[in-house]
Design a protein around this motif. Structure first.
Motif, PDB file in Angstrom:
ATOM      1  N   ARG A 316       0.818  -1.156   0.210  1.00 45.90           N
ATOM      2  CA  ARG A 316       0.010  -0.102   0.052  1.00 45.90           C
ATOM      3  C   ARG A 316       0.804   1.177   0.017  1.00 45.90           C
ATOM      4  O   ARG A 316       0.712   2.270   0.791  1.00 45.90           O
ATOM      5  N   VAL A 317       1.815   1.367  -0.995  1.00 42.93           N
ATOM      6  CA  VAL A 317       2.705   2.505  -1.152  1.00 42.93           C
ATOM      7  C   VAL A 317       2.507   2.992  -2.528  1.00 42.93           C
ATOM      8  O   VAL A 317       2.202   2.170  -3.233  1.00 42.93           O
ATOM      9  N   PRO A 318       2.725   4.386  -2.889  1.00 37.91           N
ATOM     10  CA  PRO A 318       2.239   4.926  -4.101  1.00 37.91           C
ATOM     11  C   PRO A 318       3.553   4.914  -5.082  1.00 37.91           C
ATOM     12  O   PRO A 318       3.352   5.608  -6.232  1.00 37.91           O
ATOM     13  N   GLY A 319       4.636   4.225  -4.861  1.00 41.52           N
ATOM     14  CA  GLY A 319       5.731   4.209  -5.928  1.00 41.52           C
ATOM     15  C   GLY A 319       6.395   2.850  -5.825  1.00 41.52           C
ATOM     16  O   GLY A 319       5.655   2.012  -5.471  1.00 41.52           O
ATOM     17  N   ILE A 320       7.479   2.736  -6.492  1.00 36.51           N
ATOM     18  CA  ILE A 320       8.211   1.582  -6.378  1.00 36.51           C
ATOM     19  C   ILE A 320       9.627   1.680  -5.528  1.00 36.51           C
ATOM     20  O   ILE A 320      10.317   2.503  -5.565  1.00 36.51           O
ATOM     21  N   TYR A 321      10.171   0.565  -5.237  1.00 34.48           N
ATOM     22  CA  TYR A 321      11.377   0.272  -4.295  1.00 34.48           C
ATOM     23  C   TYR A 321      12.446   0.669  -5.213  1.00 34.48           C
ATOM     24  O   TYR A 321      12.800  -0.075  -6.187  1.00 34.48           O
ATOM     25  N   SER A 322      13.267   1.648  -5.168  1.00 37.54           N
ATOM     26  CA  SER A 322      14.397   2.064  -5.856  1.00 37.54           C
ATOM     27  C   SER A 322      15.331   3.181  -5.023  1.00 37.54           C
ATOM     28  O   SER A 322      14.990   3.570  -4.085  1.00 37.54           O
ATOM     29  N   ALA A 323      16.488   3.219  -5.433  1.00 38.00           N
ATOM     30  CA  ALA A 323      17.414   4.061  -4.903  1.00 38.00           C
ATOM     31  C   ALA A 323      16.999   5.544  -4.783  1.00 38.00           C
ATOM     32  O   ALA A 323      16.044   5.994  -5.712  1.00 38.00           O
ATOM     33  N   GLY A 324      16.973   5.961  -3.392  1.00 34.46           N
ATOM     34  CA  GLY A 324      16.565   7.514  -3.277  1.00 34.46           C
ATOM     35  C   GLY A 324      16.985   7.882  -1.775  1.00 34.46           C
ATOM     36  O   GLY A 324      17.743   7.402  -1.134  1.00 34.46           O
ATOM     37  N   PRO A 325      16.673   9.123  -1.831  1.00 31.40           N
ATOM     38  CA  PRO A 325      17.122   9.771  -0.575  1.00 31.40           C
ATOM     39  C   PRO A 325      16.360   9.579   0.618  1.00 31.40           C
ATOM     40  O   PRO A 325      15.256   9.112   0.630  1.00 31.40           O
ATOM     41  N   TYR A 326      17.210   9.444   1.847  1.00 31.59           N
ATOM     42  CA  TYR A 326      16.600   8.916   3.132  1.00 31.59           C
ATOM     43  C   TYR A 326      17.550   9.456   4.355  1.00 31.59           C
ATOM     44  O   TYR A 326      18.569   9.225   4.410  1.00 31.59           O
ATOM     45  N   LYS A 327      16.962  10.413   5.092  1.00 31.46           N
ATOM     46  CA  LYS A 327      17.638  10.706   6.549  1.00 31.46           C
ATOM     47  C   LYS A 327      18.832  11.184   6.006  1.00 31.46           C
ATOM     48  O   LYS A 327      19.943  10.880   6.652  1.00 31.46           O
ATOM     49  N   GLY A 328      18.944  12.075   5.029  1.00 34.41           N
ATOM     50  CA  GLY A 328      20.227  12.879   4.693  1.00 34.41           C
ATOM     51  C   GLY A 328      21.022  12.043   3.871  1.00 34.41           C
ATOM     52  O   GLY A 328      22.107  12.928   3.583  1.00 34.41           O
ATOM     53  N   GLY A 329      20.847  10.915   3.630  1.00 33.28           N
ATOM     54  CA  GLY A 329      21.694  10.190   2.715  1.00 33.28           C
ATOM     55  C   GLY A 329      21.032   9.822   1.539  1.00 33.28           C
ATOM     56  O   GLY A 329      19.984  10.092   1.284  1.00 33.28           O
ATOM     57  N   PHE A 330      21.595   9.000   0.722  1.00 29.36           N
ATOM     58  CA  PHE A 330      20.957   8.339  -0.817  1.00 29.36           C
ATOM     59  C   PHE A 330      21.154   6.950  -0.635  1.00 29.36           C
ATOM     60  O   PHE A 330      22.292   6.450  -0.382  1.00 29.36           O
ATOM     61  N   LEU A 331      20.058   6.065  -0.409  1.00 29.64           N
ATOM     62  CA  LEU A 331      20.089   4.652  -0.251  1.00 29.64           C
ATOM     63  C   LEU A 331      20.259   4.069  -1.959  1.00 29.64           C
ATOM     64  O   LEU A 331      19.355   3.876  -2.576  1.00 29.64           O
ATOM     65  N   ARG A 332      21.389   3.572  -2.128  1.00 29.34           N
ATOM     66  CA  ARG A 332      21.766   2.961  -3.576  1.00 29.34           C
ATOM     67  C   ARG A 332      21.206   1.642  -3.437  1.00 29.34           C
ATOM     68  O   ARG A 332      21.109   1.068  -4.369  1.00 29.34           O
ATOM     69  N   ASP A 333      21.237   0.952  -2.105  1.00 28.79           N
ATOM     70  CA  ASP A 333      20.834  -0.488  -2.217  1.00 28.79           C
ATOM     71  C   ASP A 333      19.472  -0.792  -1.662  1.00 28.79           C
ATOM     72  O   ASP A 333      18.905  -1.854  -1.281  1.00 28.79           O
ATOM     73  N   ASN A 334      18.609   0.313  -1.853  1.00 26.57           N
ATOM     74  CA  ASN A 334      17.252   0.190  -1.552  1.00 26.57           C
ATOM     75  C   ASN A 334      16.401  -0.298  -2.892  1.00 26.57           C
ATOM     76  O   ASN A 334      16.658   0.128  -4.150  1.00 26.57           O
ATOM     77  N   GLY A 335      15.716  -1.560  -2.624  1.00 31.73           N
ATOM     78  CA  GLY A 335      15.149  -2.216  -3.870  1.00 31.73           C
ATOM     79  C   GLY A 335      14.214  -3.304  -3.459  1.00 31.73           C
ATOM     80  O   GLY A 335      13.869  -3.289  -2.078  1.00 31.73           O
ATOM     81  N   LEU A 336      13.804  -3.872  -4.208  1.00 31.84           N
ATOM     82  CA  LEU A 336      12.546  -5.195  -3.860  1.00 31.84           C
ATOM     83  C   LEU A 336      13.585  -6.391  -3.496  1.00 31.84           C
ATOM     84  O   LEU A 336      14.106  -6.773  -4.543  1.00 31.84           O
ATOM     85  N   ALA A 337      13.407  -6.932  -2.372  1.00 26.80           N
ATOM     86  CA  ALA A 337      14.439  -7.923  -2.101  1.00 26.80           C
ATOM     87  C   ALA A 337      14.011  -9.016  -2.962  1.00 26.80           C
ATOM     88  O   ALA A 337      15.206  -9.725  -3.232  1.00 26.80           O
ATOM     89  N   ARG A 338      13.167  -9.383  -3.480  1.00 27.22           N
ATOM     90  CA  ARG A 338      12.837 -10.686  -4.131  1.00 27.22           C
ATOM     91  C   ARG A 338      13.415 -10.493  -5.664  1.00 27.22           C
ATOM     92  O   ARG A 338      13.531 -11.603  -6.150  1.00 27.22           O
ATOM     93  N   LEU A 339      13.606  -9.248  -5.890  1.00 31.09           N
ATOM     94  CA  LEU A 339      14.315  -8.958  -7.241  1.00 31.09           C
ATOM     95  C   LEU A 339      16.069  -8.657  -7.166  1.00 31.09           C
ATOM     96  O   LEU A 339      16.632  -8.405  -8.288  1.00 31.09           O
ATOM     97  N   SER A 340      16.478  -9.191  -6.006  1.00 34.56           N
ATOM     98  CA  SER A 340      17.943  -8.951  -5.785  1.00 34.56           C
ATOM     99  C   SER A 340      18.530 -10.172  -6.051  1.00 34.56           C
ATOM    100  O   SER A 340      18.034 -11.087  -5.636  1.00 34.56           O
ATOM    101  N   ALA A 341      19.709 -10.078  -6.468  1.00 34.27           N
ATOM    102  CA  ALA A 341      20.569 -11.302  -6.916  1.00 34.27           C
ATOM    103  C   ALA A 341      21.278 -11.706  -5.540  1.00 34.27           C
ATOM    104  O   ALA A 341      22.543 -11.355  -5.248  1.00 34.27           O
TER     105      ALA A 341
END
Length: 475
Positions: A316-341
């Motif tokens: 129930r979120v309005p976007g998709i899991y992707s790299a993005g800013p969070y708490k002053g930083g930029f999360l490059r490893d933010n993603g959908l766990a089931r699509l990670s190698a």
């Protein structure tokens, strides 16, 4: 036909009315017109692009004319990076009358190239740059080779757009000067380009571009076609194509299979990305014409998009899991766990959602298609969240509780204004004019397979946006 699990309120009313009317037809009830896919808001693409362009109202350094990599809490970051410059350059190349700005930007890039200056040698790669007092100086000794590839592809677009002019000459000079750096990196990188290097010791990162969805794969394909080989470091003129074939080999491109979250009915076969992040699947499309995407890759991207949206419905979120800013930083490893190698031992977190990769995914579909309409609806849903939009464009991310990070990064914002760019066609033409394998030829080598057969697209329409009042609610 719409999947039953995603009936809109209007569909439900229509089915109920028709079921109880018996001898009275739906047309008699005034319900014979096509039902809408969903009831929520839908973005207008041209207005979406125009709105996000506002970033450049404050996001350009007035002295160097280079773009700031981010605007945080309303203030420019004071730095730029290869991705920010690349997306700015592609935007300017789409505007042929702005050739003076392209020329000025290329002049700055040439000035920023550093080679043979011990003890720090950037080998003509561009690191993060500190913008201060009219200068652009290295902000770190480390530099990203993959992000330089993204920039190189845009420089080639400029060379092709302004072919035969002094501006094109500057672009070609920039690319020629970078050749040594790429070739030396590949020669030391076990047949693959490393992701990063260090200017102080030219140490290479322990991770290499040996996974198709590990980064900006189309830009990597450009570098391997145009730049690699025929040098003192790598005499073999075909070394780049050989590296590309190794990078896209079946044994290195992992596949996954999972059940849909919302219904459990559908089995989804998907390629896996380094961190399962949406940008690793879709940002490369800014370098590719849709016609250059081979069938199995198209099917893989569709299935990945389906899985992202399916997870968004479930969470129930309005976007998709992707790299993005969070708490002053930029999360490059933010993603959908089931699509990670996970075979690659990469970290993945499902912390924030955003829409830049979703906006790029629009390129997969015809303008008037139901799929494109659905994606526009998801972006419209993101826009319904309070504070999701700022004066200079859409903010970069929100967490799973709807808390918006009020930062704008050009790597996201810039990507959202290039939906209809001429850049991919220019890049393909550039390679062909140079006698190199074009982007279509390079991408035609990609064949995603599942158990020895070409990957099939899931037989279902994309999950529809949920209703705004259901966002961020617990199950």
């Amino acid at each position: 036909m719409q999947p039953k699990s995603h009936l809109s309120r209007r569909d439900f009313l229509k089915l109920t009315a028709c079921g109880s009317a018996l001898a009275v037809g739906c047309s008699d009830l005034g319900l014979d017109e096509p039902a809408p896919l969903f009831d929520g808001p839908e973005i207008n693409e041209d207005e979406f692009v125009s709105f996000n362009r506002r970033y450049y109202n404050q996001g350009i350094d007035p002295a160097t004319k280079l773009p700031f990599s981010a605007i945080k809490n309303g203030s420019p970051s004071g730095e730029t990076d290869p991705l920010a410059i690349a997306y700015r350059l592609q935007y300017l190349v789409d505007e042929p009358l702005r050739v003076d700005e392209v020329d000025a930007l290329l002049t700055r890039l040439l000035a920023a190239q550093i080679s043979d200056r011990p003890p720090r040698n950037y080998r003509n790669m561009i690191p993060r740059l500190q913008l201060e007092n009219g200068t652009a100086a290295p902000a770190t000794t480390r530099y990203s080779i993959v992000e330089n590839a993204v920039l190189a592809a845009r420089v080639a677009m400029a060379a092709q757009r302004f072919n035969g002019t002094p501006t094109a000459d500057k672009a070609l000079t920039f690319l020629e000067k970078q050749k040594t750096g790429y070739n030396q990196a590949l020669a030391q990188g076990q047949g693959f380009l490393p992701f990063e290097a260090d200017a102080s010791v030219f140490g290479l990162s322990p991770t290499y571009m040996d996974l198709l969805f590990g980064g900006y794969y189309a830009s990597v394909a450009f570098v391997l076609s145009y730049i690699i080989g025929g040098t003192s470091q790598i005499p073999d003129a075909n070394a780049g194509r050989t590296s590309w074939h190794s990078m896209i080999a079946e044994q290195r491109n992992y596949m996954g299979k999972h059940q849909a979250s919302t219904t459990g009915v559908h089995t989804i076969q998907t390629p896996l990305a380094k961190n399962g992040s949406a940008f690793q699947f879709f940002h490369a499309l800014l370098t590719l014409e849709r016609e250059a995407i081979p069938p199995s890759l198209y099917n893989g991207l569709y299935n990945a998009l389906y899985s992202f949206l399916d997870a968004s419905v479930f969470d129930r979120v309005p976007g998709i899991y992707s790299a993005g800013p969070y708490k002053g930083g930029f999360l490059r490893d933010n993603g959908l766990a089931r699509l990670s190698a996970r075979q690659r031992l990469q970290s993945t977190q499902e912390t924030v959602v955003n829409i830049d990769a979703l906006a790029i995914a629009l390129k997969l579909f015809d303008e008037n298609s139901d799929e494109r309409k659905t994606v526009r609806g998801w972006i419209g849903l993101f826009a319904t969240v309070a504070e999701a939009t700022g004066a200079l464009g859409y903010y970069g991310a929100m967490d799973r509780d709807g808390n918006v990070t009020r930062d704008l990064y050009l790597r996201q914002n810039g990507a959202m204004i290039l939906l209809k760019s001429d850049g991919p066609a220019l890049l393909d033409s550039f390679l062909k004019a140079q006698g190199k394998p074009g982007m279509r030829e390079m991408m035609s080598d990609v064949k995603l397979e599942w158990e020895g057969a070409s990957l099939n697209r899931i037989d279902d329409t994309l999950p529809l946006p949920i209703r705004a009042e259901r966002l961020f609610t617990s199950r």
